[in-house]
Design a protein around this motif. Sequence first.
Motif, PDB file in Angstrom:
ATOM      1  N   ARG A  93       0.830  -1.218   0.000  1.00 43.83           N
ATOM      2  CA  ARG A  93       0.000   0.000   0.000  1.00 43.83           C
ATOM      3  C   ARG A  93       0.861   1.262   0.000  1.00 43.83           C
ATOM      4  NH1 ARG A  93      -3.546  -3.383   2.995  1.00 43.83           N
ATOM      5  NH2 ARG A  93      -2.533  -2.864   4.962  1.00 43.83           N
ATOM      6  N   LEU A  94       1.976   1.258   0.747  1.00 42.13           N
ATOM      7  CA  LEU A  94       2.881   2.412   0.717  1.00 42.13           C
ATOM      8  C   LEU A  94       3.389   2.641  -0.699  1.00 42.13           C
ATOM      9  CD1 LEU A  94       4.683   4.584   2.159  1.00 42.13           C
ATOM     10  CD2 LEU A  94       6.440   2.802   2.277  1.00 42.13           C
ATOM     11  N   CYS A  95       3.767   1.568  -1.379  1.00 40.63           N
ATOM     12  CA  CYS A  95       4.306   1.691  -2.729  1.00 40.63           C
ATOM     13  C   CYS A  95       3.239   2.162  -3.714  1.00 40.63           C
ATOM     14  CB  CYS A  95       4.904   0.359  -3.170  1.00 40.63           C
ATOM     15  SG  CYS A  95       6.400  -0.083  -2.249  1.00 40.63           S
ATOM     16  N   ARG A  96       2.013   1.729  -3.518  1.00 35.31           N
ATOM     17  CA  ARG A  96       0.932   2.211  -4.372  1.00 35.31           C
ATOM     18  C   ARG A  96       0.739   3.719  -4.189  1.00 35.31           C
ATOM     19  NH1 ARG A  96      -3.431  -2.609  -3.029  1.00 35.31           N
ATOM     20  NH2 ARG A  96      -2.713  -4.137  -4.588  1.00 35.31           N
ATOM     21  N   GLU A  97       0.810   4.169  -2.942  1.00 41.59           N
ATOM     22  CA  GLU A  97       0.644   5.602  -2.659  1.00 41.59           C
ATOM     23  C   GLU A  97       1.755   6.431  -3.293  1.00 41.59           C
ATOM     24  OE1 GLU A  97       0.674   5.793   1.564  1.00 41.59           O
ATOM     25  OE2 GLU A  97      -1.251   4.736   1.800  1.00 41.59           O
ATOM     26  N   ARG A  98       2.973   5.878  -3.335  1.00 39.86           N
ATOM     27  CA  ARG A  98       4.137   6.610  -3.856  1.00 39.86           C
ATOM     28  C   ARG A  98       4.397   6.324  -5.335  1.00 39.86           C
ATOM     29  NH1 ARG A  98       7.575   7.663   0.659  1.00 39.86           N
ATOM     30  NH2 ARG A  98       6.206   7.939   2.466  1.00 39.86           N
ATOM     31  N   ASP A  99       3.567   5.505  -5.956  1.00 42.56           N
ATOM     32  CA  ASP A  99       3.779   5.074  -7.342  1.00 42.56           C
ATOM     33  C   ASP A  99       5.154   4.443  -7.504  1.00 42.56           C
ATOM     34  OD1 ASP A  99       3.108   4.630 -10.001  1.00 42.56           O
ATOM     35  OD2 ASP A  99       3.986   6.519 -10.666  1.00 42.56           O
ATOM     36  N   LEU A 100       5.478   3.544  -6.577  1.00 39.68           N
ATOM     37  CA  LEU A 100       6.731   2.797  -6.629  1.00 39.68           C
ATOM     38  C   LEU A 100       6.443   1.363  -7.050  1.00 39.68           C
ATOM     39  CD1 LEU A 100       8.226   3.991  -3.237  1.00 39.68           C
ATOM     40  CD2 LEU A 100       9.179   4.515  -5.484  1.00 39.68           C
ATOM     41  N   HIS A 101       7.378   0.774  -7.776  1.00 37.64           N
ATOM     42  CA  HIS A 101       7.217  -0.631  -8.137  1.00 37.64           C
ATOM     43  C   HIS A 101       7.573  -1.513  -6.946  1.00 37.64           C
ATOM     44  CE1 HIS A 101       7.385  -4.451 -10.166  1.00 37.64           C
ATOM     45  NE2 HIS A 101       8.585  -4.644  -9.649  1.00 37.64           N
ATOM     46  N   VAL A 102       6.691  -2.470  -6.639  1.00 39.35           N
ATOM     47  CA  VAL A 102       6.972  -3.460  -5.604  1.00 39.35           C
ATOM     48  C   VAL A 102       6.491  -4.813  -6.112  1.00 39.35           C
ATOM     49  CG1 VAL A 102       4.775  -3.110  -4.374  1.00 39.35           C
ATOM     50  CG2 VAL A 102       6.767  -4.028  -3.136  1.00 39.35           C
ATOM     51  N   GLN A 103       7.188  -5.872  -5.721  1.00 47.52           N
ATOM     52  CA  GLN A 103       6.808  -7.201  -6.165  1.00 47.52           C
ATOM     53  C   GLN A 103       6.865  -8.179  -5.004  1.00 47.52           C
ATOM     54  OE1 GLN A 103       9.887  -7.017  -9.096  1.00 47.52           O
ATOM     55  NE2 GLN A 103      11.195  -8.451  -7.997  1.00 47.52           N
ATOM     56  N   ALA A 104       6.035  -9.200  -5.103  1.00 45.49           N
ATOM     57  CA  ALA A 104       6.003 -10.271  -4.118  1.00 45.49           C
ATOM     58  C   ALA A 104       6.207 -11.592  -4.856  1.00 45.49           C
ATOM     59  CB  ALA A 104       4.671 -10.252  -3.362  1.00 45.49           C
ATOM     60  N   TYR A 105       6.094 -12.704  -4.125  1.00 42.32           N
ATOM     61  CA  TYR A 105       6.339 -14.017  -4.704  1.00 42.32           C
ATOM     62  C   TYR A 105       5.295 -15.016  -4.202  1.00 42.32           C
ATOM     63  CZ  TYR A 105      10.754 -11.904  -5.929  1.00 42.32           C
ATOM     64  OH  TYR A 105      11.697 -11.056  -6.445  1.00 42.32           O
ATOM     65  N   ASP A 108       7.294 -19.598  -5.964  1.00 44.50           N
ATOM     66  CA  ASP A 108       8.481 -19.329  -6.781  1.00 44.50           C
ATOM     67  C   ASP A 108       8.178 -18.513  -8.029  1.00 44.50           C
ATOM     68  OD1 ASP A 108      10.431 -20.475  -5.150  1.00 44.50           O
ATOM     69  OD2 ASP A 108      10.211 -22.462  -6.058  1.00 44.50           O
ATOM     70  N   GLU A 109       7.047 -17.832  -8.058  1.00 43.77           N
ATOM     71  CA  GLU A 109       6.722 -16.932  -9.160  1.00 43.77           C
ATOM     72  C   GLU A 109       6.751 -15.489  -8.678  1.00 43.77           C
ATOM     73  OE1 GLU A 109       2.895 -18.055 -10.676  1.00 43.77           O
ATOM     74  OE2 GLU A 109       3.753 -19.557 -12.023  1.00 43.77           O
ATOM     75  N   LEU A 110       7.276 -14.610  -9.517  1.00 47.02           N
ATOM     76  CA  LEU A 110       7.305 -13.176  -9.242  1.00 47.02           C
ATOM     77  C   LEU A 110       5.933 -12.605  -9.614  1.00 47.02           C
ATOM     78  CD1 LEU A 110      10.144 -10.811 -10.500  1.00 47.02           C
ATOM     79  CD2 LEU A 110       7.769 -10.125 -10.515  1.00 47.02           C
ATOM     80  N   ILE A 111       5.245 -11.966  -8.659  1.00 46.05           N
ATOM     81  CA  ILE A 111       3.908 -11.438  -8.937  1.00 46.05           C
ATOM     82  C   ILE A 111       3.859  -9.930  -8.700  1.00 46.05           C
ATOM     83  CG2 ILE A 111       2.737 -13.631  -8.488  1.00 46.05           C
ATOM     84  CD1 ILE A 111       1.925 -12.547  -5.743  1.00 46.05           C
ATOM     85  N   VAL A 112       3.140  -9.238  -9.586  1.00 42.60           N
ATOM     86  CA  VAL A 112       2.998  -7.778  -9.520  1.00 42.60           C
ATOM     87  C   VAL A 112       1.560  -7.395  -9.847  1.00 42.60           C
ATOM     88  CG1 VAL A 112       5.401  -7.339 -10.167  1.00 42.60           C
ATOM     89  CG2 VAL A 112       3.658  -7.504 -11.947  1.00 42.60           C
ATOM     90  N   ASP A 113       1.162  -6.211  -9.368  1.00 44.76           N
ATOM     91  CA  ASP A 113      -0.160  -5.668  -9.712  1.00 44.76           C
ATOM     92  C   ASP A 113      -0.234  -5.300 -11.189  1.00 44.76           C
ATOM     93  OD1 ASP A 113      -1.328  -5.880  -7.220  1.00 44.76           O
ATOM     94  OD2 ASP A 113      -0.824  -3.849  -6.601  1.00 44.76           O
ATOM     95  N   ARG A 114       0.849  -4.667 -11.670  1.00 44.23           N
ATOM     96  CA  ARG A 114       0.859  -4.227 -13.067  1.00 44.23           C
ATOM     97  C   ARG A 114       2.288  -4.258 -13.598  1.00 44.23           C
ATOM     98  NH1 ARG A 114       1.487   1.739 -13.456  1.00 44.23           N
ATOM     99  NH2 ARG A 114       1.815   2.591 -11.364  1.00 44.23           N
ATOM    100  N   ASP A 115       2.371  -4.454 -14.881  1.00 46.69           N
ATOM    101  CA  ASP A 115       3.677  -4.523 -15.518  1.00 46.69           C
ATOM    102  C   ASP A 115       4.291  -3.125 -15.586  1.00 46.69           C
ATOM    103  OD1 ASP A 115       5.855  -5.560 -16.734  1.00 46.69           O
ATOM    104  OD2 ASP A 115       4.840  -6.221 -18.565  1.00 46.69           O
ATOM    105  N   ARG A 116       5.570  -3.047 -15.270  1.00 45.89           N
ATOM    106  CA  ARG A 116       6.299  -1.785 -15.323  1.00 45.89           C
ATOM    107  C   ARG A 116       7.718  -2.070 -15.780  1.00 45.89           C
ATOM    108  NH1 ARG A 116       4.620   2.197 -10.474  1.00 45.89           N
ATOM    109  NH2 ARG A 116       6.732   2.930 -10.905  1.00 45.89           N
ATOM    110  N   PRO A 117       8.418  -1.057 -16.286  1.00 49.38           N
ATOM    111  CA  PRO A 117       9.810  -1.279 -16.701  1.00 49.38           C
ATOM    112  C   PRO A 117      10.679  -1.839 -15.579  1.00 49.38           C
ATOM    113  CG  PRO A 117       9.022   0.822 -17.535  1.00 49.38           C
ATOM    114  CD  PRO A 117       7.957   0.305 -16.612  1.00 49.38           C
TER     115      PRO A 117
END
Length: 263
Positions: A93-105, A108-117
């Motif tokens: 949620r902090l990263c969403r507020e700051r428009d920062l890319h964050v990823q979880a797993y 063993d798969e890398l998961i994200v809300d949206r694709d970014r560079p």
Amino acid sequence: MIRLLAVDLDGTLISLDLKLDPRDVEAVRRAEAAGVRVVACTGRPFPGALPWVRKLGLESPLICYQGAQVRTPDGGMLLDHGVPHDLAMEVVRLCRERDLHVQAYRDDELIVDRDRPEAQEYAHHSGMTVNVVGDVDTAMAATTPKLVIVAAPEVVERLLPEVRDRWAGRLYVATSLPGYIEITNPDADKRQALAWLCARFGIPHGATAAVGDGRNDQPMIEWAGMGFAVDGAEPEVVAAAHGRVVGRPGTGGIAKLVEALIG
């Protein structure tokens, strides 16, 4: 007598352009042949670490996900300390507020809300695939091994103390490469995973050596009987190694270290 050598991968054995120095590979194998266990200790996810472990010819369990997991090369789980879902979502949620890319797993798969560079850059470096799940909240399991914030190095340096302060005592926060903030369970760092593995092997910390280049390597460098930092590491990492420095990838630094340790 050193019985175990813990080696970081990226920035220590693997260069930024994803190459291994043949001298280092030969030295690692020579250490193993001499009876020294060489253990890869990496922030990489297990699937991103395994190809390099195989190239190095290592057969010991590896420490991956920043110390959150200890795995056998065939994938077996020996130790697993993930970040609880609700706590992980505070970071998201902090990263969403700051428009920062964050990823979880997850599995063993890398998961994200949206694709970014930033996601693609990390995926390329780590040998992973980006899985866009739409909502990490619903896609994440009960725990995630770690979260990674990927941003420009100057953004990372500004953000690091804030993230550390906000979750002090609840999360372990460190940088690996200059653009990555790695976030794990407070019970999960390279030192704690290495200590657990050494206890399993019956190897006292005084018979261990550890080498790395990042802030995430500092705990294991401090803990090991002999700690070494890579030339150019952050000052606190070099201080943890008591000024003992090895050359960067491509200079035969690990080869020279092995020579000094086993002759």
